[in-house]
Design a protein around this motif. Structure first.
Motif, PDB file in Angstrom:
ATOM      1  N   PHE A  70       0.840  -1.197   0.000  1.00 19.76           N
ATOM      2  CA  PHE A  70       0.000   0.000   0.000  1.00 19.76           C
ATOM      3  C   PHE A  70       0.877   1.251   0.000  1.00 19.76           C
ATOM      4  O   PHE A  70       0.695   2.162  -0.805  1.00 19.76           O
ATOM      5  N   ARG A  71       1.865   1.280   0.915  1.00 17.32           N
ATOM      6  CA  ARG A  71       2.725   2.457   1.021  1.00 17.32           C
ATOM      7  C   ARG A  71       3.538   2.695  -0.254  1.00 17.32           C
ATOM      8  O   ARG A  71       3.706   3.838  -0.675  1.00 17.32           O
ATOM      9  N   VAL A  72       4.053   1.633  -0.857  1.00 18.02           N
ATOM     10  CA  VAL A  72       4.830   1.778  -2.090  1.00 18.02           C
ATOM     11  C   VAL A  72       3.949   2.421  -3.176  1.00 18.02           C
ATOM     12  O   VAL A  72       4.368   3.371  -3.843  1.00 18.02           O
ATOM     13  N   LEU A  73       2.726   1.912  -3.336  1.00 12.87           N
ATOM     14  CA  LEU A  73       1.828   2.467  -4.351  1.00 12.87           C
ATOM     15  C   LEU A  73       1.474   3.923  -4.047  1.00 12.87           C
ATOM     16  O   LEU A  73       1.512   4.787  -4.930  1.00 12.87           O
ATOM     17  N   ILE A  74       1.126   4.212  -2.795  1.00 12.66           N
ATOM     18  CA  ILE A  74       0.711   5.573  -2.421  1.00 12.66           C
ATOM     19  C   ILE A  74       1.892   6.546  -2.515  1.00 12.66           C
ATOM     20  O   ILE A  74       1.742   7.665  -3.018  1.00 12.66           O
ATOM     21  N   ASP A  75       3.069   6.121  -2.068  1.00 11.04           N
ATOM     22  CA  ASP A  75       4.246   6.997  -2.159  1.00 11.04           C
ATOM     23  C   ASP A  75       4.611   7.278  -3.619  1.00 11.04           C
ATOM     24  O   ASP A  75       4.927   8.418  -3.981  1.00 11.04           O
ATOM     25  N   ASP A  76       4.566   6.233  -4.458  1.00 13.84           N
ATOM     26  CA  ASP A  76       4.865   6.425  -5.883  1.00 13.84           C
ATOM     27  C   ASP A  76       3.818   7.325  -6.542  1.00 13.84           C
ATOM     28  O   ASP A  76       4.148   8.184  -7.368  1.00 13.84           O
ATOM     29  N   LEU A  77       2.549   7.147  -6.165  1.00 15.03           N
ATOM     30  CA  LEU A  77       1.477   8.004  -6.689  1.00 15.03           C
ATOM     31  C   LEU A  77       1.769   9.461  -6.360  1.00 15.03           C
ATOM     32  O   LEU A  77       1.707  10.327  -7.238  1.00 15.03           O
ATOM     33  N   HIS A  78       2.082   9.739  -5.089  1.00 13.16           N
ATOM     34  CA  HIS A  78       2.261  11.134  -4.671  1.00 13.16           C
ATOM     35  C   HIS A  78       3.517  11.763  -5.258  1.00 13.16           C
ATOM     36  O   HIS A  78       3.518  12.966  -5.547  1.00 13.16           O
ATOM     37  N   ALA A  79       4.548  10.976  -5.470  1.00 14.77           N
ATOM     38  CA  ALA A  79       5.740  11.504  -6.136  1.00 14.77           C
ATOM     39  C   ALA A  79       5.379  11.929  -7.561  1.00 14.77           C
ATOM     40  O   ALA A  79       5.778  13.009  -8.018  1.00 14.77           O
TER      41      ALA A  79
END
Length: 157
Positions: A18-27
């Motif tokens: 979840f964090r990998v997807l959300i962090d990549d999204l926000h970047a």
């Protein structure tokens, strides 16, 4: 004979995914002109939806108080993602609506999530990713908004 990993690894791996997807999204959102978007903002904008809502209804949907919803709406209004207006059917009722900037962030988020999904498919294969998604659907409630985001991620009830 392979041994099973300890039970605690599963929730941690799911959370890390979840964090990998959300962090990549926000970047990527930041690169595309939305540097102020935060993970919680996306959930709130989704909950407001294209038709708009009230602070009280938003609080109910997200499982937070009307006051906490109001503070989040203030933040998003200051960032240009939502606007407050009156309900044409009831002048006493304040309605929160997405601005064009808010809608743009959701459209971009959807496109970026599709790209991130494609990246995951490229790593593990499209069939395995579809099987993973089907398994997660079988193991989790059908209503995506039952995810108590504020409760789980440090919000207030």
């Amino acid at each position: 004979m392979p041994t099973d990993p300890p039970g605690f690894e599963l929730p941690l791996r799911l959370l890390l995914g979840f964090r990998v997807l959300i962090d990549d999204l926000h970047a990527e959102l930041a690169r595309q002109g939305h540097p102020d978007m935060r993970p919680m903002h996306g959930f709130v904008l989704q909950a407001i939806g294209r038709g708009g809502t009230t602070a009280a209804d938003l609080g109910r949907i997200l499982g937070i108080s009307k006051q906490a919803a109001g503070k989040t709406i203030d933040t998003l209004q200051n960032l240009g993602y939502v606007e407050r207006g009156h309900d044409p059917g009831d002048a006493r009722r304040k309605v929160v609506r997405l601005t064009p900037r808010g809608i743009d962030s959701l459209i971009r988020s959807a496109q970026i999530f599709d790209e991130l999904r494609a990246r995951w498919a490229a790593v593990i294969g499209a069939e395995r990713l579809r099987a993973l998604e089907a398994d997660l659907r079988a193991l989790t409630p059908g209503d995506l908004f039952r995810l108590d985001v504020p409760g789980w991620f440090g919000g207030h009830h």
